[in-house]
Design a protein around this motif. Structure first.
Motif, PDB file in Angstrom:
ATOM      1  N   THR A 174       3.728  17.387   3.958  1.00 38.36           N
ATOM      2  CA  THR A 174       5.085  17.884   3.763  1.00 38.36           C
ATOM      3  C   THR A 174       6.097  16.772   3.944  1.00 38.36           C
ATOM      4  OG1 THR A 174       4.360  19.994   4.666  1.00 38.36           O
ATOM      5  CG2 THR A 174       6.736  19.634   4.525  1.00 38.36           C
ATOM      6  N   LEU A 175       5.862  15.917   4.928  1.00 43.85           N
ATOM      7  CA  LEU A 175       6.764  14.811   5.204  1.00 43.85           C
ATOM      8  C   LEU A 175       6.752  13.782   4.082  1.00 43.85           C
ATOM      9  CD1 LEU A 175       8.716  13.851   7.335  1.00 43.85           C
ATOM     10  CD2 LEU A 175       6.829  12.719   8.494  1.00 43.85           C
ATOM     11  N   VAL A 176       5.581  13.498   3.506  1.00 46.26           N
ATOM     12  CA  VAL A 176       5.492  12.572   2.366  1.00 46.26           C
ATOM     13  C   VAL A 176       6.279  13.126   1.190  1.00 46.26           C
ATOM     14  CG1 VAL A 176       3.909  11.636   0.625  1.00 46.26           C
ATOM     15  CG2 VAL A 176       3.321  11.481   3.028  1.00 46.26           C
ATOM     16  N   ALA A 177       6.162  14.415   0.931  1.00 47.76           N
ATOM     17  CA  ALA A 177       6.914  15.030  -0.170  1.00 47.76           C
ATOM     18  C   ALA A 177       8.421  14.930   0.078  1.00 47.76           C
ATOM     19  CB  ALA A 177       6.495  16.489  -0.344  1.00 47.76           C
ATOM     20  N   ARG A 178       8.843  15.165   1.302  1.00 44.10           N
ATOM     21  CA  ARG A 178      10.262  15.087   1.631  1.00 44.10           C
ATOM     22  C   ARG A 178      10.785  13.648   1.500  1.00 44.10           C
ATOM     23  NH1 ARG A 178      11.702  17.438   7.272  1.00 44.10           N
ATOM     24  NH2 ARG A 178      10.542  19.147   6.364  1.00 44.10           N
ATOM     25  N   LEU A 179      10.000  12.675   1.950  1.00 42.18           N
ATOM     26  CA  LEU A 179      10.407  11.267   1.833  1.00 42.18           C
ATOM     27  C   LEU A 179      10.487  10.836   0.374  1.00 42.18           C
ATOM     28  CD1 LEU A 179       8.356   9.707   4.748  1.00 42.18           C
ATOM     29  CD2 LEU A 179      10.835   9.912   4.622  1.00 42.18           C
ATOM     30  N   ASN A 180       9.510  11.225  -0.433  1.00 32.14           N
ATOM     31  CA  ASN A 180       9.530  10.853  -1.847  1.00 32.14           C
ATOM     32  C   ASN A 180      10.662  11.541  -2.596  1.00 32.14           C
ATOM     33  OD1 ASN A 180       7.451   8.982  -1.898  1.00 32.14           O
ATOM     34  ND2 ASN A 180       5.897  10.564  -2.092  1.00 32.14           N
ATOM     35  N   GLU A 181      11.033  12.721  -2.158  1.00 30.97           N
ATOM     36  CA  GLU A 181      12.178  13.396  -2.762  1.00 30.97           C
ATOM     37  C   GLU A 181      13.464  12.626  -2.460  1.00 30.97           C
ATOM     38  OE1 GLU A 181      14.354  17.432  -1.500  1.00 30.97           O
ATOM     39  OE2 GLU A 181      12.303  17.728  -2.223  1.00 30.97           O
ATOM     40  N   ASP A 182      13.535  12.068  -1.263  1.00 31.79           N
ATOM     41  CA  ASP A 182      14.716  11.323  -0.837  1.00 31.79           C
ATOM     42  C   ASP A 182      14.738   9.898  -1.409  1.00 31.79           C
ATOM     43  OD1 ASP A 182      17.078  10.931   0.568  1.00 31.79           O
ATOM     44  OD2 ASP A 182      16.030  10.128   2.319  1.00 31.79           O
ATOM     45  N   LEU A 183      13.577   9.237  -1.461  1.00 30.80           N
ATOM     46  CA  LEU A 183      13.509   7.826  -1.851  1.00 30.80           C
ATOM     47  C   LEU A 183      13.136   7.592  -3.302  1.00 30.80           C
ATOM     48  CD1 LEU A 183      11.535   6.526   1.236  1.00 30.80           C
ATOM     49  CD2 LEU A 183      13.971   6.333   0.829  1.00 30.80           C
ATOM     50  N   THR A 230       7.239   6.335  -3.575  1.00 24.90           N
ATOM     51  CA  THR A 230       7.638   5.289  -2.626  1.00 24.90           C
ATOM     52  C   THR A 230       6.744   5.310  -1.401  1.00 24.90           C
ATOM     53  OG1 THR A 230       9.908   5.519  -3.390  1.00 24.90           O
ATOM     54  CG2 THR A 230       9.582   4.346  -1.339  1.00 24.90           C
ATOM     55  N   VAL A 231       6.447   6.491  -0.892  1.00 23.39           N
ATOM     56  CA  VAL A 231       5.528   6.629   0.244  1.00 23.39           C
ATOM     57  C   VAL A 231       4.353   7.469  -0.232  1.00 23.39           C
ATOM     58  CG1 VAL A 231       5.239   7.502   2.591  1.00 23.39           C
ATOM     59  CG2 VAL A 231       7.407   6.490   1.910  1.00 23.39           C
ATOM     60  N   GLN A 232       3.153   6.886  -0.166  1.00 21.85           N
ATOM     61  CA  GLN A 232       1.979   7.632  -0.605  1.00 21.85           C
ATOM     62  C   GLN A 232       1.187   8.205   0.560  1.00 21.85           C
ATOM     63  OE1 GLN A 232      -0.295   5.036  -3.146  1.00 21.85           O
ATOM     64  NE2 GLN A 232       1.128   5.293  -4.853  1.00 21.85           N
ATOM     65  N   GLU A 279       0.822  -1.218   0.000  1.00 22.37           N
ATOM     66  CA  GLU A 279       0.000   0.000   0.000  1.00 22.37           C
ATOM     67  C   GLU A 279       0.854   1.266   0.000  1.00 22.37           C
ATOM     68  OE1 GLU A 279      -2.920  -0.052   3.080  1.00 22.37           O
ATOM     69  OE2 GLU A 279      -3.459  -2.134   2.696  1.00 22.37           O
ATOM     70  N   ARG A 280       2.173   1.118   0.172  1.00 23.35           N
ATOM     71  CA  ARG A 280       3.117   2.235   0.230  1.00 23.35           C
ATOM     72  C   ARG A 280       2.751   3.221   1.337  1.00 23.35           C
ATOM     73  NH1 ARG A 280       6.522   1.595  -3.926  1.00 23.35           N
ATOM     74  NH2 ARG A 280       5.818   0.508  -5.763  1.00 23.35           N
ATOM     75  N   VAL A 281       2.543   2.637   2.537  1.00 25.07           N
ATOM     76  CA  VAL A 281       2.130   3.414   3.698  1.00 25.07           C
ATOM     77  C   VAL A 281       3.183   3.275   4.791  1.00 25.07           C
ATOM     78  CG1 VAL A 281       0.383   3.620   5.510  1.00 25.07           C
ATOM     79  CG2 VAL A 281      -0.317   3.157   3.176  1.00 25.07           C
TER      80      VAL A 281
END
Length: 181
Positions: free
Chosen positions: A136-145, A149-151, A114-116
């Motif tokens: 904001t945290l999801v955007a930062r994680l997806n920028e890094d990964l 990757t994290v929805q 589920e990418r959670v």
């Protein structure tokens, strides 16, 4: 200025065709590669008859590989790139969210299907704060990964104490629910 009245299209220069010498070089290279492959196979058969293959001065497929290379190869072969990257995020959690948030909110697990990312907070106030920071945290994680990757980040409040059953509890009571989640 002259016109082309014959109706023929103007001729474009063609790339030169390979000459006999070039064709001979290509054929010689292919023959050498095939002979080298046959020779390696024959040498391995001969060594196997003499008592097994032995490692020599040159590197081959039987040599040990470095641990990091072996782990990276295993991760790639099994398709574990995303879970491994998220595991790295869990190790770098304080750098990603900040020391203050990391003291009160800890990532628990990642659901790859589920990418959670599931995060547990030690109080309802911090859980509410992290829910507001989640996009904001999801955007930062997806920028890094990597994108997608994290929805979603599921934020959970504190677990609360164990439910005690006894003579002073009302049947069906959930306890002080306003402070636990």
């Amino acid at each position: 200025m002259t016109e082309n009245t014959s109706g023929d299209a103007p001729k474009t220069p063609k790339s030169p065709e390979p000459s006999g010498v070039d064709l001979a070089r290509v054929a010689l290279r292919a023959a050498k590669d095939a002979a080298r492959a046959r020779g390696d196979a024959a040498q391995q058969k001969k060594q196997a008859r003499r008592g097994g293959l032995r490692s020599g001065a040159r590197a081959d497929g039987r040599d040990p590989m470095a641990l990091g290379s072996a782990i990276n190869r295993l991760i790639t072969e099994r398709g574990w790139e995303a879970p491994a990257a998220v595991g790295g995020v869990m190790g770098r959690w304080p750098q990603i969210v900040g020391e203050d948030v990391a003291k009160h909110c800890v990532p628990e697990r990642y659901d790859e299907d589920e990418r959670v990312l599931i995060v547990r907070c030690d109080s309802t106030a911090w859980a509410t704060n992290l829910r507001l920071l989640a996009p904001t945290l999801v955007a930062r994680l997806n920028e890094d990964l990597g994108h997608g990757t994290v929805q979603l980040i599921k934020v959970q409040g504190p677990g609360g104490p164990a439910r005690r059953y006894g003579p002073l509890r009302a049947p069906g009571s959930t306890g002080p629910g306003d402070t636990y989640g």
